[in-house]
Each structure stands twice: as structure tokens, then as C-alpha cells.
Design an enzyme around this catalytic site. Structure first.
Site, PDB file in Angstrom:
ATOM      1  N   ARG A  53     -84.044 -31.932 -36.886  1.00  0.00           N
ATOM      2  CA  ARG A  53     -84.806 -30.688 -37.014  1.00  0.00           C
ATOM      3  C   ARG A  53     -84.517 -30.131 -38.400  1.00  0.00           C
ATOM      4  O   ARG A  53     -83.739 -30.683 -39.160  1.00  0.00           O
ATOM      5  CB  ARG A  53     -84.516 -29.691 -35.878  1.00  0.00           C
ATOM      6  CG  ARG A  53     -83.218 -29.737 -35.169  1.00  0.00           C
ATOM      7  CD  ARG A  53     -82.023 -29.257 -35.965  1.00  0.00           C
ATOM      8  NE  ARG A  53     -82.283 -27.987 -36.588  1.00  0.00           N
ATOM      9  CZ  ARG A  53     -81.684 -27.589 -37.675  1.00  0.00           C
ATOM     10  NH1 ARG A  53     -80.778 -28.349 -38.284  1.00  0.00           N
ATOM     11  NH2 ARG A  53     -81.973 -26.427 -38.224  1.00  0.00           N
ATOM     12  N   GLY A  54     -85.175 -29.016 -38.703  1.00  0.00           N
ATOM     13  CA  GLY A  54     -85.096 -28.491 -40.062  1.00  0.00           C
ATOM     14  C   GLY A  54     -86.292 -29.026 -40.843  1.00  0.00           C
ATOM     15  O   GLY A  54     -86.602 -30.222 -40.772  1.00  0.00           O
ATOM     16  N   ALA A  55     -86.953 -28.134 -41.581  1.00  0.00           N
ATOM     17  CA  ALA A  55     -88.229 -28.501 -42.201  1.00  0.00           C
ATOM     18  C   ALA A  55     -88.152 -29.756 -43.086  1.00  0.00           C
ATOM     19  O   ALA A  55     -88.942 -30.688 -42.916  1.00  0.00           O
ATOM     20  CB  ALA A  55     -88.761 -27.300 -42.986  1.00  0.00           C
ATOM     21  N   ARG A  90     -94.512 -31.069 -34.212  1.00  0.00           N
ATOM     22  CA  ARG A  90     -94.092 -29.678 -34.417  1.00  0.00           C
ATOM     23  C   ARG A  90     -95.081 -29.013 -35.382  1.00  0.00           C
ATOM     24  O   ARG A  90     -95.402 -29.587 -36.428  1.00  0.00           O
ATOM     25  CB  ARG A  90     -92.654 -29.586 -34.965  1.00  0.00           C
ATOM     26  CG  ARG A  90     -91.618 -30.135 -33.978  1.00  0.00           C
ATOM     27  CD  ARG A  90     -90.213 -29.709 -34.349  1.00  0.00           C
ATOM     28  NE  ARG A  90     -89.983 -28.302 -34.068  1.00  0.00           N
ATOM     29  CZ  ARG A  90     -88.888 -27.646 -34.448  1.00  0.00           C
ATOM     30  NH1 ARG A  90     -87.932 -28.272 -35.118  1.00  0.00           N
ATOM     31  NH2 ARG A  90     -88.743 -26.366 -34.159  1.00  0.00           N
ATOM     32  N   GLN A 203     -78.693 -22.982 -33.179  1.00  0.00           N
ATOM     33  CA  GLN A 203     -78.445 -23.858 -34.339  1.00  0.00           C
ATOM     34  C   GLN A 203     -77.310 -23.332 -35.219  1.00  0.00           C
ATOM     35  O   GLN A 203     -76.635 -24.109 -35.901  1.00  0.00           O
ATOM     36  CB  GLN A 203     -79.714 -23.982 -35.202  1.00  0.00           C
ATOM     37  CG  GLN A 203     -80.816 -24.796 -34.568  1.00  0.00           C
ATOM     38  CD  GLN A 203     -81.811 -23.921 -33.838  1.00  0.00           C
ATOM     39  OE1 GLN A 203     -81.452 -22.884 -33.277  1.00  0.00           O
ATOM     40  NE2 GLN A 203     -83.070 -24.325 -33.816  1.00  0.00           N
ATOM     41  N   ASP A 244     -89.377 -22.546 -43.153  1.00  0.00           N
ATOM     42  CA  ASP A 244     -90.191 -23.658 -42.650  1.00  0.00           C
ATOM     43  C   ASP A 244     -91.555 -23.716 -43.302  1.00  0.00           C
ATOM     44  O   ASP A 244     -92.211 -24.750 -43.319  1.00  0.00           O
ATOM     45  CB  ASP A 244     -90.339 -23.543 -41.128  1.00  0.00           C
ATOM     46  CG  ASP A 244     -89.009 -23.818 -40.469  1.00  0.00           C
ATOM     47  OD1 ASP A 244     -88.185 -22.881 -40.429  1.00  0.00           O
ATOM     48  OD2 ASP A 244     -88.791 -24.960 -40.056  1.00  0.00           O
ATOM     49  N   ASN A 254     -89.666 -18.468 -40.952  1.00  0.00           N
ATOM     50  CA  ASN A 254     -88.382 -19.144 -40.671  1.00  0.00           C
ATOM     51  C   ASN A 254     -88.025 -18.890 -39.206  1.00  0.00           C
ATOM     52  O   ASN A 254     -88.760 -18.229 -38.462  1.00  0.00           O
ATOM     53  CB  ASN A 254     -87.298 -18.613 -41.619  1.00  0.00           C
ATOM     54  CG  ASN A 254     -86.030 -19.456 -41.576  1.00  0.00           C
ATOM     55  OD1 ASN A 254     -86.089 -20.676 -41.655  1.00  0.00           O
ATOM     56  ND2 ASN A 254     -84.876 -18.823 -41.413  1.00  0.00           N
ATOM     57  N   LYS A 255     -86.909 -19.410 -38.822  1.00  0.00           N
ATOM     58  CA  LYS A 255     -86.446 -19.337 -37.425  1.00  0.00           C
ATOM     59  C   LYS A 255     -86.542 -17.915 -36.872  1.00  0.00           C
ATOM     60  O   LYS A 255     -86.219 -16.940 -37.562  1.00  0.00           O
ATOM     61  CB  LYS A 255     -85.001 -19.852 -37.370  1.00  0.00           C
ATOM     62  CG  LYS A 255     -84.331 -19.884 -36.020  1.00  0.00           C
ATOM     63  CD  LYS A 255     -85.127 -20.595 -34.961  1.00  0.00           C
ATOM     64  CE  LYS A 255     -85.534 -21.991 -35.333  1.00  0.00           C
ATOM     65  NZ  LYS A 255     -86.528 -22.592 -34.404  1.00  0.00           N
TER      66      LYS A 255
HETATM   67  O1  MRU Z   1     -86.367 -25.200 -35.140  1.00  0.00           O
HETATM   68  P1  MRU Z   1     -85.568 -25.730 -36.286  1.00  0.00           P
HETATM   69  O2  MRU Z   1     -84.121 -25.884 -35.991  1.00  0.00           O
HETATM   70  O3  MRU Z   1     -86.181 -26.983 -36.878  1.00  0.00           O
HETATM   71  O4  MRU Z   1     -85.703 -24.588 -37.380  1.00  0.00           O
HETATM   72  C1  MRU Z   1     -85.061 -24.741 -38.611  1.00  0.00           C
HETATM   73  C2  MRU Z   1     -85.162 -23.561 -39.472  1.00  0.00           C
HETATM   74  O5  MRU Z   1     -85.766 -22.571 -39.146  1.00  0.00           O
HETATM   75  C3  MRU Z   1     -84.545 -23.673 -40.839  1.00  0.00           C
HETATM   76  O6  MRU Z   1     -84.075 -22.443 -41.268  1.00  0.00           O
HETATM   77  C4  MRU Z   1     -85.619 -24.170 -41.802  1.00  0.00           C
HETATM   78  O7  MRU Z   1     -86.221 -25.330 -41.330  1.00  0.00           O
HETATM   79  C5  MRU Z   1     -85.090 -24.422 -43.150  1.00  0.00           C
HETATM   80  S1  MRU Z   1     -84.136 -25.899 -43.180  1.00  0.00           S
HETATM   81  C6  MRU Z   1     -83.608 -26.229 -44.731  1.00  0.00           C
END
Ligand code: MRU
Length: 365
Positions: A53-55, A90, A203, A244, A254-255
Site C-alpha cells: 500500500r502507499g501511493a 484502488r 498504518q 495519494d 491523503n489518508k
Molecule cells: O491506504 P494506504 O495505506 O495505501 O494510504 C497511504 C497513504 O495515505 C499515504 O500517506 C500516501 O499514500 C503517501 S505514501 C508515500
């Protein structure tokens, strides 16, 4: 980054040169497991179910997934179907679409026999670029941390609050929001990180806390609701989060919960920075609130939590009444006006169209 004595990246080509090894993040911090993705479905499942996960990392994983599929069937039909499947995993992080569009654009004109090699080469290049981008974000962010440290009494730690995990686990290596933290720590600047637990999937508690502990960075875990209180009491010098998808006008998706931190930071004059790799900018959008699709995830992520029981077994427990439904929007949008600055690989920009345009003039028509 190092796990124990060994350097790991979150993703890499398997020794067979075809399948891909990933750190399976579902089990951290309790278990460190590397798994091999060797079916297109497994790549899609790994992204959708957040093994990765993570963009930035989901973009790289999708690129490798498409490359893998080209070794099985490199026809036009297979290319489009695989890209569509990976794209559907996603909706919010734009890196996924960016990576898949990039690969599609390169592969379509090639004869099928050349597609697999070209796709692996491009996936590897996107992965390597991610590492370089994060290093550069780290260098620019370090200068901000240096300035804040210089304004504090000698030896006093710079208190940084971060949300979710925008660390090396969310990228190929270094992380975006964490890259300045790691460089500052290496440079001997005293740093203390407030780690938001980041409900519902935690996370922060599971991944960012594990990263900080692993790299020896002083940190404390806080519940998501504690940040505003800490800011009111002068215990946060800056906020750094990831993103993201960021619009061409500087609105930051973002999250979920990031927006509330930005509001609290604004009310308390705490600088709020976003670490922004350029593949996360959606140049086609100018209104983050209206235009970014917000992923709605499973209710069980809210009504249950995962942890380790006293006997050492990983377990999930229900925390709300069986009859109570849950809503689970996974991201929110922080309007540009609440963002102090965007830390990109090309330097710091104000969160405005002109600010981003000045750093990326080639993206303006
Ligand atoms: O749902 P996730 O865990 O994929 O969400 C991740 C985030 O929101 C991060 O802050 C974002 O992707 C930046 S990662 C460098």
C-alpha cells in the site's frame, strides 16, 4: 532501509527474473514476511487487500504486474485487460493510473514479442526513480527541519507529527514524509516523531512506528485525536504527511484524518508540509474536493481490529455491536489554503497552481 542488518526494498524482482517479491505488510509489526507474486491475480489482490500500500508502491507493483502478464500473453487484448484489472484495485492514489498509463503508452506501439522486456525495464526504472525522488524530497525537507531546529534551544528535539505511513514501506525505499526525518536523524539533528495511530487500519501504529523503531528514531504513538491537544501545548513543531493525489492547484488528498490535522495545525500556527513526489500530482484536476474519487473500504476495517494476543497469535476482534453498521471513507482532501508547503523532488513549492507550475514548467500548456 535496513531490517536488522540487511537492506530491503519493499519490492524487487524475484531470482527467477519474472515473479516479484514484496514485503507483505499485513503482518507487520508482528511478523516480517516476504511473499512472491507470480500470477496477475496475485498482483491485483496484493494491491486491493493492501499487502502492499502507499501511493508510490502500488504504482510500482501495478507496473510489475503488467510486465508479468506480458510474459504469459503479450497480445493487445491481454495488455488492456491486465491494465484494467490492476487499475480497478484502488481508486484514489493517482500513481496507479500514472504507472499503468505510462506502461500502456510505451507497450502499445511495440510488437508483442518485445513487450515483456520493455515492461520489466520500465517497471524497474519507475522503481529506481521513486528511490531518487524520495532522496531528493529528503534533502529539501531536511533544510526545513534544520531551520526549525536552529530556532529552538540547542539540543531540543524537533517534534514532528505524521499521519498514516508515508514511510519506506509506502514507497520502494526511504519514504516521502519520512525521508527528511531519516536524513535529519542521520545528520544528528535531534528529532522526535509523534506517530498518529491512523484508524481504522492503523498504518501509523503498525507500520510507521515499526519503521521509526527500526531506524532508531525517537517516537511516540498517539491516538488520532491527540494531535490537536499536542499542538495547543506547543509540542508539535511541524507536521509532515504524504499524499495519494494532489491537484495542480495544491489540494492534497491523503489518508482519512489528514484534514483534521491540517485544521488543528492551522489554528495553532504549526507548519503543515506535504511530501509530494511528482507522479502523485494529478495535473488534470483543479478541485480536490469535487474531483478526486475517495475509496470506501470494508466496514470490517472499522468494526474490527487486528493485534497480537498474549499467547503471541495474531487475531482480529470485534469492537462495535454486531448490529452497528460502519462507514469507511479511506481518504480526505486538505484544501491548499491549509498547506504550508509542498516538498517535491525539485524543491519546496507553495500549494498553489503557480507554485507547482514554477517547479514543473513542462507540465503547463
Ligand atoms: O491506504 P494506504 O495505506 O495505501 O494510504 C497511504 C497513504 O495515505 C499515504 O500517506 C500516501 O499514500 C503517501 S505514501 C508515500
Amino acid at each position: 532501509m535496513k531490517v536488522g542488518d540487511r537492506h530491503y526494498t519493499t519490492i524487487g524482482l524475484n531470482a527467477d527474473g519474472r515473479a516479484v517479491d514484496i514485503i507483505d505488510q499485513r503482518w507487520l509489526p508482528h511478523e516480517f514476511r516476504v511473499v512472491t507474486l507470480d500470477r496477475l491475480d496475485a498482483f491485483a489482490q496484493a494491491i486491493a487487500e493492501m499487502w502492499v500500500r502507499g501511493a508510490p508502491l502500488i504504482g510500482v507493483t501495478a507496473a510489475y504486474g503488467l510486465a508479468f502478464r506480458m510474459t504469459e500473453d503479450a497480445s493487445d487484448t491481454a495488455l488492456e485487460a491486465a491494465a484494467d484489472l490492476l487499475q480497478s484495485t484502488r481508486p484514489t492514489a493517482v500513481n496507479l493510473r500514472w504507472a499503468l498509463d505510462d506502461l500502456r503508452g510505451r507497450l502499445r506501439p511495440l510488437p508483442p514479442a518485445e513487450r515483456a522486456a520493455a515492461a520489466y525495464a520500465r517497471a524497474a526504472a519507475i522503481a529506481a526513480e521513486d528511490v531518487e525522488i524520495n532522496r531528493a524530497i529528503g534533502r529539501h525537507g531536511l533544510e526545513i527541519i534544520r531551520r526549525i531546529a536552529a530556532a529552538k534551544p540547542a539540543g531540543a528535539p524537533v517534534n514532528i507529527l505524521t499521519h498514516c505511513n508515508a514511510g519506506w514501506l509506502a514507497t520502494v525505499d526511504y519514504g516521502t514524509a519520512t525521508a527528511p526525518i531519516y536524513l535529519a536523524h542521520e545528520a544528528g539533528i535531534p528529532i522526535h516523531v509523534w506517530v498518529d495511530e491512523t484508524r481504522p487500519r492503523n498504518q501509523g501504529a503498525q507500520l510507521t512506528a515499526w519503521e521509526m523503531a527500526g531506524q532508531g528514531v525517537s517516537h511516540r504513538l498517539i491516538v488520532d485525536n491527540a494531535g490537536g491537544h499536542l499542538m495547543q501545548h506547543g509540542q508539535v513543531d511541524m507536521v509532515i504527511v504524504g499524499t495519494d493525489r494532489t491537484t495542480a492547484t495544491g489540494d492534497v488528498c491523503n489518508k482519512i484524518g489528514t484534514y483534521l490535522k491540517a485544521l488543528a495545525a492551522h489554528d495553532n500556527q504549526v507548519p503543515f508540509y506535504v511530501a509530494l513526489p511528482s507522479p502523485t500530482i494529478d495535473w488534470s484536476l483543479s478541485d480536490g474536493l469535487g474531483e478526486i474519487p475517495i475509496e470506501e473500504r470494508a466496514e470490517a476495517e472499522v468494526s474490527e481490529v487486528q493485534g497480537r494476543d498474549p499467547a503471541g497469535a495474531l487475531t482480529r476482534v470485534r469492537i462495535s455491536p454486531e448490529a452497528t453498521p460502519a462507514a469507511n471513507p479511506a481518504f480526505d482532501v486538505t484544501p491548499a489554503r491549509l498547506v504550508t508547503g509542498l516538498i517535491t523532488e525539485r524543491g519546496l513549492a507553495p500549494a498553489t497552481r503557480a507554485g507547482l507550475a514554477s517547479l514543473f514548467p513542462e507540465r503547463q500548456c
